[in-house]
Structures are given as C-alpha cells and as structure tokens.
Motif scaffolding. Structure first.
Motif, PDB file in Angstrom:
ATOM      1  N   UNK A 859       0.855  -1.361   0.077  1.00  0.00           N
ATOM      2  CA  UNK A 859       0.128  -0.003   0.013  1.00  0.00           C
ATOM      3  C   UNK A 859       0.976   1.343   0.027  1.00  0.00           C
ATOM      4  N   UNK A 860       0.725   2.056  -1.161  1.00  0.00           N
ATOM      5  CA  UNK A 860       1.489   3.095  -0.883  1.00  0.00           C
ATOM      6  C   UNK A 860       0.971   4.341   0.053  1.00  0.00           C
ATOM      7  N   UNK A 861       1.723   4.969   0.618  1.00  0.00           N
ATOM      8  CA  UNK A 861       1.332   6.101   1.505  1.00  0.00           C
ATOM      9  C   UNK A 861       1.114   7.553   0.924  1.00  0.00           C
ATOM     10  N   UNK A 862       0.443   8.009   1.631  1.00  0.00           N
ATOM     11  CA  UNK A 862       0.257   9.554   1.101  1.00  0.00           C
ATOM     12  C   UNK A 862       1.311  10.266   1.983  1.00  0.00           C
ATOM     13  N   UNK A 863       1.489  11.524   1.447  1.00  0.00           N
ATOM     14  CA  UNK A 863       2.537  12.375   1.864  1.00  0.00           C
ATOM     15  C   UNK A 863       2.620  12.437   3.309  1.00  0.00           C
ATOM     16  N   UNK A 864       1.338  12.801   3.713  1.00  0.00           N
ATOM     17  CA  UNK A 864       0.896  13.133   5.095  1.00  0.00           C
ATOM     18  C   UNK A 864       1.568  11.885   5.879  1.00  0.00           C
ATOM     19  N   UNK A 865       0.949  10.864   5.480  1.00  0.00           N
ATOM     20  CA  UNK A 865       1.600   9.596   6.318  1.00  0.00           C
ATOM     21  C   UNK A 865       2.917   9.378   6.113  1.00  0.00           C
ATOM     22  N   UNK A 866       3.531   9.668   5.333  1.00  0.00           N
ATOM     23  CA  UNK A 866       5.325   9.670   5.098  1.00  0.00           C
ATOM     24  C   UNK A 866       5.702  10.363   6.163  1.00  0.00           C
ATOM     25  N   UNK A 867       4.907  11.598   6.431  1.00  0.00           N
ATOM     26  CA  UNK A 867       5.564  12.612   7.171  1.00  0.00           C
ATOM     27  C   UNK A 867       5.812  11.892   8.625  1.00  0.00           C
ATOM     28  N   UNK A 868       4.762  11.073   8.988  1.00  0.00           N
ATOM     29  CA  UNK A 868       4.945  10.472  10.306  1.00  0.00           C
ATOM     30  C   UNK A 868       6.005   9.525  10.531  1.00  0.00           C
ATOM     31  N   UNK A 869       6.545   8.905   9.592  1.00  0.00           N
ATOM     32  CA  UNK A 869       7.497   7.652   9.686  1.00  0.00           C
ATOM     33  C   UNK A 869       8.769   8.173  10.136  1.00  0.00           C
ATOM     34  N   UNK A 870       9.370   7.259  11.086  1.00  0.00           N
ATOM     35  CA  UNK A 870      10.703   7.620  11.397  1.00  0.00           C
ATOM     36  C   UNK A 870      11.707   7.474  10.231  1.00  0.00           C
ATOM     37  N   UNK A 871      12.807   8.064  10.470  1.00  0.00           N
ATOM     38  CA  UNK A 871      13.902   7.902   9.449  1.00  0.00           C
ATOM     39  C   UNK A 871      14.110   6.668   8.814  1.00  0.00           C
ATOM     40  N   UNK A 872      14.338   5.610   9.690  1.00  0.00           N
ATOM     41  CA  UNK A 872      14.814   4.433   9.159  1.00  0.00           C
ATOM     42  C   UNK A 872      13.483   3.705   8.564  1.00  0.00           C
ATOM     43  N   UNK A 873      12.378   4.123   8.903  1.00  0.00           N
ATOM     44  CA  UNK A 873      10.915   3.603   8.369  1.00  0.00           C
ATOM     45  C   UNK A 873      11.003   3.952   7.101  1.00  0.00           C
ATOM     46  N   UNK A 874      11.309   5.483   6.911  1.00  0.00           N
ATOM     47  CA  UNK A 874      11.196   6.198   5.778  1.00  0.00           C
ATOM     48  C   UNK A 874      12.281   5.272   4.736  1.00  0.00           C
ATOM     49  N   UNK A 875      13.193   5.235   4.991  1.00  0.00           N
ATOM     50  CA  UNK A 875      14.150   4.494   4.264  1.00  0.00           C
ATOM     51  C   UNK A 875      13.743   3.241   3.786  1.00  0.00           C
ATOM     52  N   UNK A 876      13.192   2.474   4.607  1.00  0.00           N
ATOM     53  CA  UNK A 876      12.715   1.001   4.239  1.00  0.00           C
ATOM     54  C   UNK A 876      11.842   1.170   3.165  1.00  0.00           C
ATOM     55  N   UNK A 877      10.950   2.137   3.531  1.00  0.00           N
ATOM     56  CA  UNK A 877       9.865   2.316   2.777  1.00  0.00           C
ATOM     57  C   UNK A 877      10.260   2.542   1.291  1.00  0.00           C
ATOM     58  N   UNK A 878      11.195   3.667   1.154  1.00  0.00           N
ATOM     59  CA  UNK A 878      11.645   4.061  -0.243  1.00  0.00           C
ATOM     60  C   UNK A 878      12.142   3.054  -0.698  1.00  0.00           C
TER      61      UNK A 878
END
Lengths: 1205, 297
Positions: A859-878
C-alpha cells in the motif's frame, strides 16, 4: 624581451671596437630576423621570407639630415648595422623549449658595427645570430652595371656546375665584387653553412690620408676571432672630400670533404685593402670539411651609406626536409643550408641549396626555400621542425668566431646521396652533415622555414617578402606537391615554351617600368622580381633551368631598345587603393605621387569625405589611385569604419585595385596594439586576402627617431625597422596569416622634405621614396600577372595538381563511414530494435516473469503519512518502493516485448491473407493517431539558468507522415534559444517491404549554414541478411559532399553480427572511395563489443582507420543505470597515426544521485577527464552559493585590508 | 610613502640658466608654504609621458622605450632639493587596443589614495592632426575617475613640439589649432560648462623630449620659437599649483565612490521590502480570486 618576443640585441661592449672607432654618432642598424614557425609539420610547405634591404644613397646628398634637423648629432653615416634576431617565442613553442636554441635557429646575420648605445640592460654578451648571409651593399651609381652583371652571371654558372658535377659537394662559391664608383664600401660576406658562420668584416674608414685598417693582411685565425666578433662594417664618409673607392672582394671557397671524422680546417683570410687605390679586397677562404657554403657577397657602395641586406630563409618542412637558404649579397646566388638532425642529436645535416637567380645584379636576393620531401637524401624525420639550422653557433658566446673555429674542426661527412636527388638539376644541392663539437650546446636543428627579417631599415624593399605571397597565389603552397607533379609531367615541357615567351614579355615590361622610374636592374626590388620570374620559369619546366641568365640579357636589351625608341606604348596600368587611419596623410601621399594637388588636404579636419579616385601619368605610366576616407582607431568607432569600408568596397567592385597601400605614420608609436581594431575591421570587410597584396606605407618618414632607452639617439634605420616590424606583425595578426610579410615603403609628403637635384624627395636614409613606392606597387602587379599566367597553366584539365585542389579530408570521411548506422526498418518493426539483440536474454527472463505478481500486496502511503514515519522506516519504505517499481517496469517491458512478438507473428499471418484485409488493419491502427499529441519534452542539459526553457521546444506529433522537428543545439551560440535549424523526416514503404527513410536537416548559425540530407533504404534478402543503400548529402566546410553508401549485414549468428560496406564520396572535385568491415559481438546480456575497420582512398592517398567500442551495462538495463563504455579509435593518414580512446562510466550512487565519469586521451597527449555528479537530493549543496555573499558582507566590515600598504 | 625621496641629482645637469629659473620658481612656491608638490602625468600610450618625466627630473628615472609600453603600473619619482620636494607620478598609457584602459585608471587611482594631486599633466603629441573619439573617451574616463575639478589643476603638455607643420601653416597657427582642438575635446569630455571651462583656463605647454632637441644660446633645450621649454613647463606647473583652486585630494571615498554597484546600496532593503509587499499583494489577490470564483479548474 617580454613574453612573446624575444629580442636579441647585440650590445657592443666590445672593447676593441669601442675604442677604435665607435663614436657616438654612429648609428646602429639592426636587422631583425624573424623566424616564424611553420605551422603544420605534416605538410611540406616552405615558406619563404626573405628580407632584403637596400640602402641606396647618393653621394650628392651627404648632408641630408642636417639641413632638416639642424643638429649635429645626426648620424652621419648609417653604415653600421647590427642584426638582431628576433624570435617570436610563440612561434617556436612546439619546437624549441629553449630560447637560446631558437635564437640560433635562424641564422641571423649579424654585423654590427658600432653601437653607440647599449641596448637592453647593458649586457655585455651578445647572443648572436648565426649568420646566414649578409650582403652589404650600396648601390653604385648608374654606371658599370652591366659589366657586373655579366660577371656575376658567370659566377653563377660556375657554381652551378660545380654543384651539379661534384656529387661530393664541393662547392665553390665565388663572389665577385665589382665596384666602380664606390666611395666607401664595405662588404660583408657570410657564407653559411649550417653551423658555421663566416663573417667577414671589413672596416674601412676613409680618412684624408687613407684608410686605417687594423687587420689588413692575412689574418691569423686567432686574430680573426676577435675581429669577427663584432662584425662590423663601418663607414664614414667625410664630407667635402673626394670619393674614396674601395673595392672589396671576397671569396669564399668551400670544399666539402667527405668522410667522417676528418676535419679540415683552413681558415684563411686575406684582407687587402688599398685605400689609395680605392680598392680593398678581402678574401676569405674558408674551408670546412663539413659544410658547403656558397656565398657571394658583393658590396658596392656609392653613397655614404651602405646597404645592408640580409635575407634568411628558414624553411620548415615536416621534419624531413629543410632547406634554408642564405643569401648573399650577390644577387645570383643563394646558398641555403638546411640542417637535419641525424640519429644523434648533435649531428647535423646541412643541405644547402643554391638557387640561381636569374637576375644578374649584385643585389641581395631573396632566398627561397624548397622543401623536397621527395628527395632521397632527406628522409629522416627526427627533427622537430622548428629548430634552427644554424644552431647555436654563434650564439651564446660573446665571441662568435671561436665557435666558428670549433665548428670548423668538427667532423663532417657528406652524404652523397643527397646530391643525387631529383632536384639537382634545377637546384643544386649539397648536403653535408656536420657533427658539431660538443661545445655547442645545441646542435642545430632544422631551421624553420621562415626567415624573415626585416631588412635593414630603409630599403624595406624586402623583395623576398613577396615570396610567401607568391607561392600562395600560385596555389602551390606546398612546393612539394608542385615538384612532384612536375616530375610526373616532364614530358610536357614543350608546353612551356609559350609560357616562357609570355613571361619574357612580362619581364621586359617590368624592366621598362623600372627604367622609367629610374631604377637600374640592380635595385633590390627589380632584382627580386626578376629573380622570382626566373624561378617561376624554372619551376615550370625542368629544361628551363638555365634560362634565367639568358632571358635576362635578352629582356634587358629589349627593354632598353624599346625605351630608347620611345614608341611602343607601355601596356601597363596600376590601380592603388590607399587605406589608413585618419590624418596619416593618405590624400597628401596621393598628391605626392602625382606631384600635384589632386585632393585637398586639411591638417585638422577629415579631408576626404568619400571614396574617390584619380588617374594620372607618372613617368608615362598610367596610375590610378583610389583615395578613401580616414579610418578611426578606437573600438567604438569600428561601426563607422565598417560603413566607410563598405562604401569603399562598393566603389571598387567594378574596378578592383591591384595594390592596397596601407598607410600609417612612422613617428606614431602605436604600441598597445592600438591599430588592431582597425586592421581587423579591414580584414572583416574585405577578407584577409586584402593583405596579400598590400604594401605598408609609413608616412612622415623624415621624422626624427625617438630616443633610445637611455636617452641616447637611436638610428633612423633601426627605428624604421622596428616600426615596420610592429605594423607587419599587427597585419599578420589581423589577417590571421603568420606568413604574411608586407613590404614596407616610406613616404614623406612634407613640403620641407629634402630633395635631390632632380627635385625628388629624399628620406634621411638617402632613399628616394616615390619611385620606390611605385616600383613596389608595380612589382606586385607584375608578379600577379605572372602568377595569373602560371596559374592558367595549372588549371589544365587532367592535371592532378590543379590550383587549390585540396585533398579531401579522408579521416573525416572515413570516420563517418565507420559509424555504424541502424538500417531503416518497416514501421511495424520500428520499436523492435532492441529485440534482435535481446533475443538471447529472453530465455533467462522467463523465470522471473511472475516475480512482481508474487510480491505481497503493498500500500503506497500519502505524503502526510510519510511525514509521520521515522527515518529508518522512511528509508525502508523507499527501498521497497524502488524495488517494486523496478520489478513493475521490468514486467511491463516484458509484456510489451511479448505483445510485439505476437504482433509480428500476426502480421506475418496477415500477409498471407488477401490484400484488402491487411489494409483494413492498417487503417484501423492509423485511425486513432489523427489527433496531434504533444511529444515528450526534450531533455536539456543541466545548466545554471534559473529557469528551465524546455517548454520552448515542445512540439506536436501530428498524424502527418512527415515528422518535422526543430533542431536544438544545446551548445549553440545562443544558449537561451537553441533553435538552429529544422529537421524533417519521413519513412516510406515501397512495396510493403522496402522501407525508405528520408531525413533532411538545415541548420544555420551566425557563421554558416549546414545542410544535411540522408536517404536510406534496406532490403532483406535471404535469412538474416539485409542490405542497405544510402545517399547522403552534407556540407563539409564550404562544399557539399555527396556520399553513396551501401552496407550488408549478416545476422546469421545470435552472438555475432557482421557487416560490410562500401561508400563513394564526391566532394568538391574529388572522389573518394571507402570500404569497411564491422563486427558486433554480443558476449552476454551486459557486455557487447563492436569493432570496425575501414579504408578510404582518394587520388592515391589512403587513410586507414578502425574503431572499437565495448559496452558494459547493468544487468537489467535499461532499468539499472550502470553503464560503462570504452571506445578506441585509430586513424592512419599520411603516416600520421592518430589514436584516441575514451571511457565513460555512469554509476548510480544511492537513490537519486548519479556519477558520470568520462575520460579521453589521444596519442598526442591531449586528453580530458570529467566527473559529474548529479543529485536531486543534496540541497545543502546549494548553500555553497552563500559563500560569495558572505565574502562580500565581510568586505564591508574589513574594508581596509584591501588597500593595505 | 612608497618610493624613496632622493636628493635631486639630475638638477645639476640642467644648464645654469634653467637651474636659476627653477630655483626661482621653487622659491616662490616655498613662499606660499608649499614644501612639496605632486604632479600626476596622464595621457595615451606612446605620447611621451615617461620621457617628459625624465626631462623634468633631468635623469633617466623612468625607463623609456620607443616601441614597448614600459610602465604597467604607476611609478612615483620623488626628488628633493633644498627642502623642496617634487613628486612626479608617471602612469601607464590610458589606451589599450582601441579601448580606454579602465583597469590602468583603477590602478592609478589605487596608487593615489591619500595623496594630493597638485597638478595634472595631460600629455599628448603636438604633431598629430586629428582628435578622435578615443581622445574624448580618455578625457571622460579621467573625469569620471577624478571628478571634473581635476581639469582646473591641469596643464596640457604637447610633446614632439619640435616639428615643422605641414604646408602653408606656420608653427604658431598649427600649434594653436592643435591645442584648441584638444582643449575642445577636454571641455566636451569633462562636460564642463563653458563659463566654468574658461575660468579654469587650461594652460598649454609644449615640450620636446628628444635628445635631438635644438638648444638655445644658453644651452637649454628650446622650441622652434626659441623658448626654453623646461623652465616654461616648470613655471606653468607652479602657476597651476598655486592657483586658487583646491588641489585634488584622492581619498578613499573617491576611490570607492565610483564603484557603480555601491551606489544606492542603502536602497536594497527598501526594494526587498517593496518586493515582499508586492508579492504578498498578488498572492492575496489570487486567493481572493480563487475564493470568489469557487474552485479552480
């Protein structure tokens, strides 16, 4: 010297001389010898420049300047000369690192006599110049010239015989001096053999009772050295005294001894001078084992002033042949020496060439250089072109003579082979090689082809200066070619008879002109022209080599007769156009030429407002002069200048001038390249060729020379020389042709100018300027006529060396042939390109086919959702996201491929069906495309522009069959709007099988327009074989090249594809044919290599080349961005091997950065490395921009530091 | 500052007559409490600036060469004699390849910081016939650099004065015409009003630096009209130095002031502020639009 110019001046701190007879009033003449580099090593071009200067002074006017200037300080006698060698360092860049070496390059001849002042920081040393030849001469009064002429002719003959008969190269140079009425005469003869200089100095000071002659009698060698050092010629003429006659004879004999290791040293010099009898003879015998020298020098002096003349020729040819010829003052002979390095650095090979001058008179001649690459003796290429022949001999030691001796002792060996070369007949050549002693720091290398030099000041007749022009005009810039051609056409000699007759007529005409101007055939300019005519004749026909002397006699007899008869009007007119800055005296000069006021002049206003011409008779010769408005020197005025010049251009359209006279003031020291804007504008408007027929006129020639560096007076001649050098140099730059050497003429319009008895204006150096100026102009015209005559012949059809024919640029054609081009495909296959190559990947792909589908849902995330992620999570997600994207793209590609395959199969099936059906299909597929859709944006290169101008280049893809696009030149002249042309293309299908693609492109920028048209078609025949045929048309330089090419490809193997092709190109008037072979090897999915090789030929000229390109790409290209390519190319043309390689690598770093590294290198050592990093992430980098802001801010706070003392 | 002040040795080399006159002039200056004087020499390249300096000092202080521009930067020569110091500043030519050499002017200006120019010698040649655009540009450049007041302290020096004018013109006519045309150019270039210009009354002095200059009976270098020119020149210099106008003091302000990009720098924040407001305004207007017209397309 500063930067670019290196001036060697000779200071004479020479004790001896100084004490003896140098007084303050003596004047130094410097001669500049300039050598230029020959630009292209590969071409054997010979440039010739010689400068001869002549100084004629008439006895009657001994007190010229005094009247004018009322000062006693004026130089009484201008017999002193010193020659300076000036090098232009820039010219020598390639060749010589060492200035000293360069200076030795040219054999400069140096005589100096007395220098009243020391130049240049008072150094005691002089660096000197090898002497090539000096002639010192004054012009004898009118009488007795014929005798001399004949005798010198004899001399020539003997020399020639000697050279041609003795293959060993013993040359006898004889010189001959006939002086009848000389007052004083000093004579310098220098023979030059490469490393050696010989300089003879004669010094004569006539006094009431006689001459003091310090070294009258035989001189021993030791003494000789000292004397020679400052080679000086001094003459003082005392006024009010009867004339003193001196005769000097000098002879130089040289033998060339064969054999290595032997050294022969004979140095004998005898100087006899008998003042009382008016005869002085100095004899010089120089025997050197190694060198052959021919020198003749003759000096005559009638006037107070001697004329000095030096000409040097430096030839530079591709390292193989060089001849430098030195000219002695005796007219007929020139000896040239060329040196070649042999295997060892120190050994030098000299190849003196002698030319027979067709003109008998005793004036110095121009030198000529021929390059004969074809001659057997000359094969070594080791040299760099620009080294000097004369080597360091004279140079670097204050006592040049010592070196002479050393040189003499050096071993010499003669190369017999050389004498046998094909040119012997026409030009006797002796080659000897000399290995100089170790003491010499630089063995001479080859003298670059250009001699140059200014003549001694006044004369500036510089006859030789015409040389380069002539050769250019003839279109045989490379003599080599010319000669070769001649060899091949010996049988056609008969044809030349007619030409020779015509030449003879021209010669007669010229002699008559000279006669009317009151110039004897001894005049340097006259001699020069005659010489050139003779030379041209020799070049024309091999059997005409001895025609020179003969036809001169005839011609002069004829001319005399005609002139005496007074009838038979002279069919000659000359148009002179005068250009120059405002206020230099253009109109005044014209008035002076006609001796009446044709145009009014005004000292303070622009006198001439528009272009006008005037015609009149000068000495019965029709002369038309075009006067032009004055030009302005400053940059801001160039628009005005352009206007003026354009009006001039319009004016001369109908009646173009024969000669352009560019005037400037002698007494304006336009340093700081102040005239450059003006000169450039002239070049721009008329084209640089305007300078080829230009004479530089220096007005206000009677002005007093400025003071030298330490306040002492400088000599008039030196002043003139320097000044002309500056202007010539400026013109060279403006014309962009370093070979240019415009003759200089002096002009003085002032009414107070001293005149001689005949009422002619005479310059401080005794020259009567008007006849001189006219003679120069006429000489140019005459030479142009002769050229026209010869050129006519060059154009005889069938001759391969037609004028201006250029060799086609084979390397260029070859590289375009080698380029691998895709074959045109049928429309349905258009996108299948990759497919062929990717066939082999197919099978492996199938495994992963469903990989994407097997992935867990995401499930792709919206921008707002992305903002809530932590750094490592963000990286994983990307990361995850990226991975999925990749797979998705892969999948899509695969599907696309599959679809295409299906379609192909389908189409194949359709073909079997009736036609109607298939048409239907096409219509259907064509239907939806009828709405124009915007094409994807062009990708522009990254730039620092604030905005992205992509939108300017959008265009629509319409349903029209023609695809028309703008051509975007990203590095074009206008980086903002880069449209430079239009491109149109279309694909046709003939018989549903044969695709024909047509594309044309027209681009035009500010400078030139280019057209490119390409048609290609291909036919498949057999399994895996296809042949394409193409026709290209494109502009190459100024011409259109038409190329027909065909290529056949064999796709029989999966991993290896071969192709072979042929091409024929028609460019200008030449046709070249080429052949190529190409092989593509696909080793694996990520590695492929393409090799191709080919040859191109045109007119017996071959070029070979090959390329290799290897590519290493990411495993899943094009998704992965990793890509490395390696390219190599080799090109061999004329034995000149060019190898180039380049490597480019593109490596992704992280998600959004890319590193692109690129390097290339060629075998000349030139290369480039660039590394580029793209990132869309690191915004911090932008902060760099703050640095300059900070800097500026800081400067407000600490401003004082800037002006700290 | 900078160069050393030396005893004026060359002074002794002047002919006695010249020496006397010079001493007299300097004496006058001293009476006016001027113990030193600074002379700036400007002009196009190759007109004889350095030669003039050498002639004035009586020594070969500045290297001169007929064919190359020797000085690339200003040189100050200071000589003192009997308590009086004369500083002469020789400068590089102001014209380079058809352009006015602004870089050279900047150099000169930098060199002159904190000095006072008592006299400007504007040097040109007498024996040139035309005055062109370039001359005007040089004058304009000098005016921009030092302000037009400098012209009130100027002496026009015409070198190569020993020359015979072209046809039908007497020496006097020629030289007056030539100096008139130059003065006209100076007036035009400096944009002085006519009245102002006449008040400043730029004097013209002729000079001949050549070693071949003829001499008068007192062994002084003399012009064709018989006057000894060096004393003349010095006299004119002292006259200008003592005229009622203020000497030009080159201070930091003058040096910095003409940087065009520093002009009006105080306005920068104001303009930024204004821009900000305008942008805000436009944004407001857009929002307003959006509100009023409902949803954007």
């Amino acid at each position: 010297g500063d930067g670019t110019e290196f001036v060697v001046r000779s200071d004479r701190e020479d004790k001896k001389l100084a004490e003896d007879r140098i007084s303050d009033e003596q004047v130094v003449k410097n001669e500049l010898v300039r050598s230029d580099e020959v630009r292209d090593d590969n071409e054997d071009e010979v440039f010739e420049e010689a400068i001869g200067s002549e100084n004629d002074e008439q006895e009657e006017e001994e007190d010229p300047k005094r009247e004018l200037f009322e000062s006693d300080d004026l130089p009484l006698v201008e017999t002193l000369k010193s020659s300076m060698v000036e090098h232009e360092v820039e010219d020598f860049e390639e060749a010589v690192g060492d200035l000293d070496e360069t200076s030795s390059n040219e054999g400069g001849v140096k005589d100096f006599t007395a220098v009243g002042e020391s130049h240049g920081a008072g150094e005691a040393e002089f660096d000197v110049l090898a002497t090539k030849m000096n002639g010192d001469k004054g012009e004898g009064g009118g009488g007795g010239s014929y005798d001399k002429v004949e005798s010198s002719l004899d001399v020539v003959d003997t020399t020639e015989n000697a050279t041609s008969t003795n293959t060993n190269g013993s040359n006898l140079a004889a010189e001959h001096v006939g002086i009848e009425n000389g007052k004083t005469h000093s004579f310098l003869g220098n023979g030059i053999a490469s490393p050696k200089n010989k300089e003879v100095v004669a010094e004569v000071i006539p006094k009431d009772d006689g001459i003091e002659e310090p070294w009258n009698d035989g001189i021993e060698v030791d003494n000789w050295e000292e004397r020679v050092d400052g080679i000086q010629t001094e003459q003082e003429v005392e006024e009010g005294e009867g004339t003193t006659e001196n005769q000097f004879e000098k002879r130089t004999e040289e033998e060339v001894v064969e054999g290595e290791g032997t050294s022969k040293n004979l140095f004998e010099k005898q100087t006899e001078q008998d003042v009382v009898e008016g005869e002085g003879t100095s004899k010089d015998l120089f025997e050197n084992g190694s060198v052959c020298m021919d020198s003749e020098s003759e000096a005559e002096r009638n006037g107070e002033t001697g004329a000095a003349y030096t000409s040097n020729i430096v030839t530079n040819a591709s390292g193989d042949n060089e001849v430098s010829s030195a000219v002695t003052s005796s007219p007929l002979e020139e000896s040239s020496s060329g040196e070649k390095g042999e295997t060892e650095g120190d050994s030098t090979c000299l190849k003196p060439e002698q030319h027979l001058a067709s003109s008998p008179h005793s004036y110095p001649e121009s030198t000529e250089v021929h390059s004969n690459s074809g001659s057997p003796g000359v094969t070594s290429r080791e040299h760099k072109p620009v080294q000097s022949a004369n080597g360091g001999h004279d140079v670097q030691s204050p006592q040049p003579n010592k070196e002479l001796e050393k040189q003499q002792s050096s071993r010499v060996h003669v190369d017999p082979e050389i004498t046998e070369n094909s040119h012997v007949e026409t030009e006797p050549e002796v080659v000897s090689s000399v290995s100089p002693t170790e003491s010499r720091s630089n063995p001479a290398a080859l003298p670059p082809a250009r001699p140059a030099g200014l003549g001694r000041a006044s004369p500036l007749l510089e006859p030789a200066s015409r040389a380069p022009q002539q050769s250019r005009v003839n279109g045989n810039g490379s003599h080599n070619q010319f000669q070769q051609a001649e060899d091949s056409t010996t049988t056609e000699a008969d044809e030349h008879d007619e030409t020779r007759e015509k030449l003879q007529l021209i010669r007669v005409k010229f002699l008559r002109l000279a006669h009317r101007l009151g110039q004897t055939p001894h005049n340097v300019v006259v001699a020069q022209v005659l010489y050139r005519l003779g030379l041209a004749e020799q070049l024309r026909g091999r059997n005409g080599s001895r025609v020179g002397a003969f036809s001169f006699d005839r011609a002069s007899a004829m001319a005399e007769q005609l002139e005496a008869a007074g009838q038979d009007p002279l069919d000659f007119s000359c148009t002179i156009m005068v250009l120059g800055k405002s206020g230099v005296g253009k109109s005044a000069t014209i008035n002076s030429i006609f001796d009446e006021v044709k145009f009014c002049t005004d000292a303070f206003q622009m006198g001439t407002k528009r272009v006008q011409d005037v015609e009149g008779l000068v000495q019965g010769i029709k002369v038309r002069v075009i006067d032009t408005p004055g030009l302005l020197p400053s940059w801001s005025d160039q628009a005005k200048n352009e206007k003026i010049l354009n009006s001039v251009k319009a004016f001369i359209k109908k009646n173009p001038p024969d000669i352009v006279l560019y005037l400037d003031r002698l007494d304006m020291q336009s340093r700081d390249s102040g005239d450059m804007p003006l000169l450039r504008t002239i070049s721009d408007v008329f084209g640089p060729s305007i300078w080829f027929n230009a004479i530089v006129g220096l007005t206000h020639a009677a002005s007093v020379p400025p003071d030298g560096p330490n306040g002492t007076a400088s000599s008039y001649d030196m002043f003139v020389t320097q000044r002309s050098h500056v202007i010539q140099q400026a013109i060279r730059q403006a014309a962009g042709d370093m070979r240019l050497m415009n003759p200089v003429s002096l002009v003085e319009n002032h009414s107070a100018c001293r005149t001689n008895r005949a009422g002619q204006r005479v310059l401080p150096n005794g020259q009567v300027w008007k006849p001189h100026l006219l003679l120069l102009s006429f000489a140019s015209k005459i030479l142009a006529e002769a050229n026209a005559l010869l050129k006519l012949q060059d154009n005889i059809p069938g001759r391969p060396f037609a004028a201006r024919s250029k060799a086609p640029p084979l390397p260029f054609l070859l590289s375009s042939l080698l380029q691998s081009r895709p074959q045109p495909k049928l429309p349905e296959q258009q996108y299948g390109d990759e497919e062929d190559e990717d066939d082999l990947e197919e099978s492996s792909d199938s495994d992963e086919e469903s990989e994407y589908d097997q992935l867990p849902p995401f499930k792709s995330l919206t921008k707002a959702q992305m903002a809530t992620l932590s750094k490592s999570q963000k990286k994983q997600y990307l990361d995850e996201m990226e991975y999925r994207e990749k797979l998705l793209m892969k999948k899509q590609m695969k599907e696309e491929r599959k679809r295409r395959k299906m379609f192909k199969k389908f189409a194949a099936e359709i073909k079997d069906l009736p036609d109607g059906y298939s048409e239907n299909v096409e219509e259907e597929s064509g239907g939806p495309a009828s709405v124009p859709v915007p094409m994807p944006d062009l990708s522009l290169p990254a730039s620092f522009d604030s905005d992205n101008p992509t939108h300017r280049y959008r265009y629509l893809d319409s349903s029209n069959q023609w695809l028309v696009r703008p051509v975007l030149e990203t590095h074009g002249w206008d980086h903002d709007i880069g449209y430079e042309g239009v491109n149109a293309e279309r694909l046709f299908v003939v018989k549903e099988k044969i695709p024909i693609s047509v594309s044309g492109q027209v681009t035009k920028d500010k400078k030139d327009a280019n057209v490119q048209l390409e048609m290609a078609s291909s036919v498949k025949h057999g399994e895996g074989k296809s042949t394409s045929l193409g026709f290209d048309m494109q502009t190459v330089g100024k011409e259109l090249a038409y190329t027909l090419r065909s290529e056949t490809r064999f796709n029989n193997f999966r991993r290896n594809k071969a192709a072979a092709g042929l091409s024929v190109t028609h460019l200008g008037d030449s046709v070249s044919a080429g052949l190529k072979v190409e092989d593509k090897f696909i080793a694996s999915k990520w590695f492929r290599i393409v090799m191709s090789g080919g040859a191109m030929t045109s007119r017996g000229d071959f070029a070979y080349g090959g390329t290799l390109e290897a590519q290493l790409r990411d495993k899943d290209y094009p998704l992965g961005r990793f890509l490395t390519t390696l390219g190599l190319s080799v090109m061999d043309w004329h034995g000149d091997l060019a190898i180039g390689g380049n490597i480019q690598s593109q490596v992704p770093i992280g998600r959004s950065s890319n590193l692109i590294a690129r390097a290339n290198l060629n075998n000349r050592g030139a290369g480039q490395v660039s590394v580029r990093v793209n990132s869309s992430e690191q915004l911090q980098l932008a902060m760099v921009a703050i640095v300059p802001l900070f800097k500026k801010l800081l400067s407000y706070y600490y401003p004082q530091t800037q002006y700290g003392q | 500052m900078g160069s050393l002040v030396r005893e004026w040795v060359g002074f002794q080399q002047f002919p006695a007559a010249t020496q006397e006159k010079l001493i007299e002039f300097f004496g006058k200056l001293k009476q006016k409490d001027m113990n030193s004087m600074t002379v700036l020499v400007l002009g196009k390249g190759g007109v004889g600036k350095s030669s003039t300096v050498n002639s004035l000092i009586g020594e070969q202080v500045v290297r001169v060469s007929p064919f190359q521009a020797e000085g690339l930067r200003p040189v100050m020569v200071s000589r003192t004699m009997g308590g009086f110091t004369i500083n002469i500043i020789d400068t590089p030519g102001l014209v380079e390849a058809g352009y006015v050499n602004h870089q050279a002017l900047e150099l000169i200006k930098g060199f002159l910081v904190n000095r006072t120019i008592d006299v400007l010698l504007y040097v040109d040649r007498l024996d040139v016939y035309r005055v062109d655009e370039l001359d005007k540009q040089v004058v304009i450049a000098i005016t921009q650099t030092f302000g037009k007041e400098i012209w009130c302290k100027t002496l026009l020096v015409l070198t190569h004065a020993q020359f015979s004018p072209p046809d039908e013109l007497s020496y006097e006519t020629f030289s007056s015409k030539r100096s008139d045309s130059l003065l006209k150019t100076i007036r035009a270039g400096s944009k002085m009003r006519k009245q102002e210009f006449e008040d400043s009354a730029i004097a013209v002095v002729y000079a001949e630096n050549s070693g071949r200059c003829s001499k008068n009976d007192k062994d002084e270098k003399a012009l064709p009209n018989g006057e000894a020119w060096i004393p003349n020149l010095v006299k004119a210099i002292t006259d200008v130095a003592t005229n009622q106008r203020k000497a030009i003091h080159v201070d930091k302000k003058m040096v910095d002031g003409s940087y065009s990009d520093d002009k009006g720098k105080k306005l920068i924040p104001l303009i930024i502020g204004a821009q900000y407001l305008i942008v805000k305004m436009i944004q407001g207007a857009i929002r307003n639009d959006i509100k009023t017209s409902g949803k954007p397309l």
